[in-house]
Design an enzyme around this catalytic site. Structure first.
Site, PDB file in Angstrom:
ATOM      1  N   ASP A 217      42.428  24.336  21.097  1.00 20.00           N
ATOM      2  CA  ASP A 217      42.844  23.260  19.683  1.00 20.00           C
ATOM      3  C   ASP A 217      43.828  22.211  19.797  1.00 20.00           C
ATOM      4  O   ASP A 217      43.999  21.810  20.863  1.00 20.00           O
ATOM      5  CB  ASP A 217      42.209  24.184  18.556  1.00 20.00           C
ATOM      6  CG  ASP A 217      43.919  24.713  18.900  1.00 20.00           C
ATOM      7  OD1 ASP A 217      44.368  25.316  19.012  1.00 20.00           O
ATOM      8  OD2 ASP A 217      44.348  25.057  16.531  1.00 20.00           O
ATOM      9  N   ASP A 285      46.083  33.789  20.982  1.00 23.39           N
ATOM     10  CA  ASP A 285      45.862  32.980  20.447  1.00 23.39           C
ATOM     11  C   ASP A 285      45.826  32.472  18.850  1.00 23.39           C
ATOM     12  O   ASP A 285      46.936  31.487  17.949  1.00 23.39           O
ATOM     13  CB  ASP A 285      44.087  32.855  19.998  1.00 23.39           C
ATOM     14  CG  ASP A 285      43.768  31.473  19.751  1.00 23.39           C
ATOM     15  OD1 ASP A 285      43.596  30.034  20.146  1.00 23.39           O
ATOM     16  OD2 ASP A 285      43.161  31.837  18.621  1.00 23.39           O
TER      17      ASP A 285
HETATM   18  N1  LIG Z   1      43.228  28.271  18.294  1.00 27.10           N
HETATM   19  C1  LIG Z   1      42.542  28.140  17.470  1.00 27.10           C
HETATM   20  N2  LIG Z   1      42.963  27.353  16.474  1.00 27.10           N
HETATM   21  C2  LIG Z   1      42.060  27.295  15.127  1.00 27.10           C
HETATM   22  C3  LIG Z   1      41.968  28.991  14.261  1.00 27.10           C
HETATM   23  C4  LIG Z   1      41.522  28.760  13.429  1.00 27.10           C
HETATM   24  C5  LIG Z   1      41.713  29.035  11.977  1.00 27.10           C
HETATM   25  N3  LIG Z   1      41.057  30.350  12.500  1.00 27.10           N
HETATM   26  C6  LIG Z   1      41.157  31.869  11.149  1.00 27.10           C
HETATM   27  C7  LIG Z   1      40.549  32.894  11.559  1.00 27.10           C
HETATM   28  C8  LIG Z   1      41.294  33.392  11.615  1.00 27.10           C
HETATM   29  C9  LIG Z   1      42.708  33.542  10.632  1.00 27.10           C
HETATM   30  O1  LIG Z   1      42.674  34.341   9.587  1.00 27.10           O
HETATM   31  C10 LIG Z   1      42.942  31.779  10.383  1.00 27.10           C
HETATM   32  O2  LIG Z   1      42.298  31.463   8.950  1.00 27.10           O
HETATM   33  C11 LIG Z   1      41.238  26.750  12.808  1.00 27.10           C
HETATM   34  N4  LIG Z   1      41.316  26.715  14.288  1.00 27.10           N
HETATM   35  C12 LIG Z   1      41.598  24.382  14.547  1.00 27.10           C
HETATM   36  O3  LIG Z   1      43.094  24.523  14.236  1.00 27.10           O
HETATM   37  C13 LIG Z   1      43.067  23.223  13.844  1.00 27.10           C
HETATM   38  C14 LIG Z   1      43.508  23.368  12.263  1.00 27.10           C
HETATM   39  O4  LIG Z   1      44.753  22.960  11.820  1.00 27.10           O
HETATM   40  P1  LIG Z   1      45.118  22.372  10.115  1.00 27.10           P
HETATM   41  O5  LIG Z   1      44.607  20.731  10.731  1.00 27.10           O
HETATM   42  O6  LIG Z   1      46.506  22.782  10.420  1.00 27.10           O
HETATM   43  O7  LIG Z   1      44.369  23.170   9.450  1.00 27.10           O
HETATM   44  C15 LIG Z   1      42.061  22.717  14.388  1.00 27.10           C
HETATM   45  O8  LIG Z   1      41.574  22.307  15.753  1.00 27.10           O
HETATM   46  C16 LIG Z   1      40.659  23.677  14.115  1.00 27.10           C
HETATM   47  O9  LIG Z   1      40.026  23.420  14.940  1.00 27.10           O
HETATM   48  C17 LIG Z   1      42.174  29.911  15.421  1.00 27.10           C
HETATM   49  O10 LIG Z   1      42.297  31.104  14.698  1.00 27.10           O
HETATM   50  N5  LIG Z   1      42.669  29.910  16.402  1.00 27.10           N
END
Ligand SMILES: Nc1nc2c(c(CN[C@H]3C=C[C@H](O)[C@@H]3O)cn2[C@@H]2O[C@H](COP(=O)(O)O)[C@@H](O)[C@H]2O)c(=O)[nH]1
Length: 308
Positions: A217, A285
């Site tokens: 991401d 991650d």
């Molecule tokens: N590598 C990675 N990227 C993730 C997540 C998650 C959500 N995971 C949930 C699952 C379990 C936990 O409880 C988390 O809440 C979102 N994203 C990405 O981040 C960006 C959003 O950022 P911002 O604009 O700040 O909200 C966007 O590209 C989004 O696609 C993850 O886990 N890993």
């Protein structure tokens, strides 16, 4: 090589990368400083996800990850609004994410469902992707995301392959120096969300969960860069630090994503060989991602994309 090999194609990019480098000395130092123990972060630490331990949770996670991309163009919007908005919509109306309903939402209706006061970034794309999920669930899976998951035979890799085969919006890939490179960010995070939500059992039981890589991401690369593990060229550093947009499919963008995947696979190998610790990429991650979202001033690359 598997047909859509995320690890292999990322390594191919890393070996030819010119704008981004993985600093393996820095990587060893970061892990060394932590004495090889990576904090375990609890999934849904924010309490923002719908969970009823049943089929509706699976439907919810598929829709969530169909829309899990590109929040940054609106500085007040984040992933949490999406997860919580869909959760509340389901709590108010259990049929809100039924396959037929998914085919009817317009962009403004989705915005209203998430209680967002302005147009969402790429709002029409989000509505189109909901339509795609609804149509294909009806056509091939009796309308139920659980049937999709059951068809994977408890294999994480099969589920990623099934999702990308049936839903074109999940086919997260790029061309790099003439070669096709696979990231499958949202398809993989769907598998990881199932695994985490159902604690590796039932709809979340996958015997090959260790094959899932990190989800490339815009947050995780920023954290890896802050840790000194990723090094950007001068011109890329300037673009990222000045919040300039980086075009989708550019070498810079592909290198950022591929180097992030590769660096975490290396970290994992090191944790095993030097510290005897077996960890999943999805655990690394979550740890990295949490560090990133806790630091809103962290500069990340900005690419307009439906993939992440
Ligand atoms: N590598 C990675 N990227 C993730 C997540 C998650 C959500 N995971 C949930 C699952 C379990 C936990 O409880 C988390 O809440 C979102 N994203 C990405 O981040 C960006 C959003 O950022 P911002 O604009 O700040 O909200 C966007 O590209 C989004 O696609 C993850 O886990 N890993």
């Amino acid at each position: 090589m598997r047909m859509e090999d995320v690890v292999g194609t990322s390594a191919w990019v890393v070996s030819r990368s010119s704008h981004v480098k993985v600093d393996s000395v820095a990587l060893e130092e970061v892990i060394g400083e932590m004495e090889g123990s990576i904090p375990k972060i609890e999934w849904d630490f924010e309490g923002i996800h719908y969970f009823d331990n049943g089929p509706l949770t699976v439907q919810y996670l598929l829709v969530l990850d169909a829309l899990n991309f590109c929040f940054w163009p609106d500085k007040d919007l984040s992933y949490d609004h999406l997860a919580l908005g869909l959760k509340e919509a389901l709590q108010n109306d259990k049929s809100a994410l039924d396959a037929d309903r998914l085919q009817s939402y317009t962009g403004p209706e989705l915005r209203e469902m998430l209680k967002w006061p302005r147009p969402l970034p790429l709002e029409d794309e989000r509505a189109r992707l909901m339509l795609e999920v609804g149509l294909e669930l009806d056509r091939s899976f009796g309308g139920k995301a659980t049937n999709l998951v059951k068809a994977s035979g408890n294999s994480a890799l099969s589920l990623v392959a099934l999702v990308t085969k049936h839903f074109p919006g999940f086919r997260d890939h790029s061309l790099y120096k003439g070669h096709q490179v696979f990231f499958n960010k949202r398809a993989q995070i769907f598998v990881a969300d199932l695994w985490n939500a159902f604690k590796g059992k039932g709809f979340g039981g996958f015997y090959d969960i260790s094959s899932i890589t990190i989800f490339a991401d815009y947050i995780v690369p920023a954290v890896l860069r802050q840790l000194g593990i990723l090094k950007y060229s001068f011109s890329l550093s300037t673009s990222v630090d000045s919040s300039s947009e980086i075009g989708s499919g550019t070498e810079e963008e592909v290198e950022i994503r591929a180097c992030s995947i590769y660096a975490v696979e290396k970290a994992r190998e090191l944790l095993k060989s030097k510290y005897g610790k077996q960890v999943l990429s999805l655990e690394l991650d979550l740890w990295l991602w949490c560090r990133g979202v806790k630091n809103p001033s962290l500069k990340h690359h900005r690419t307009l994309s439906i993939y992440y």
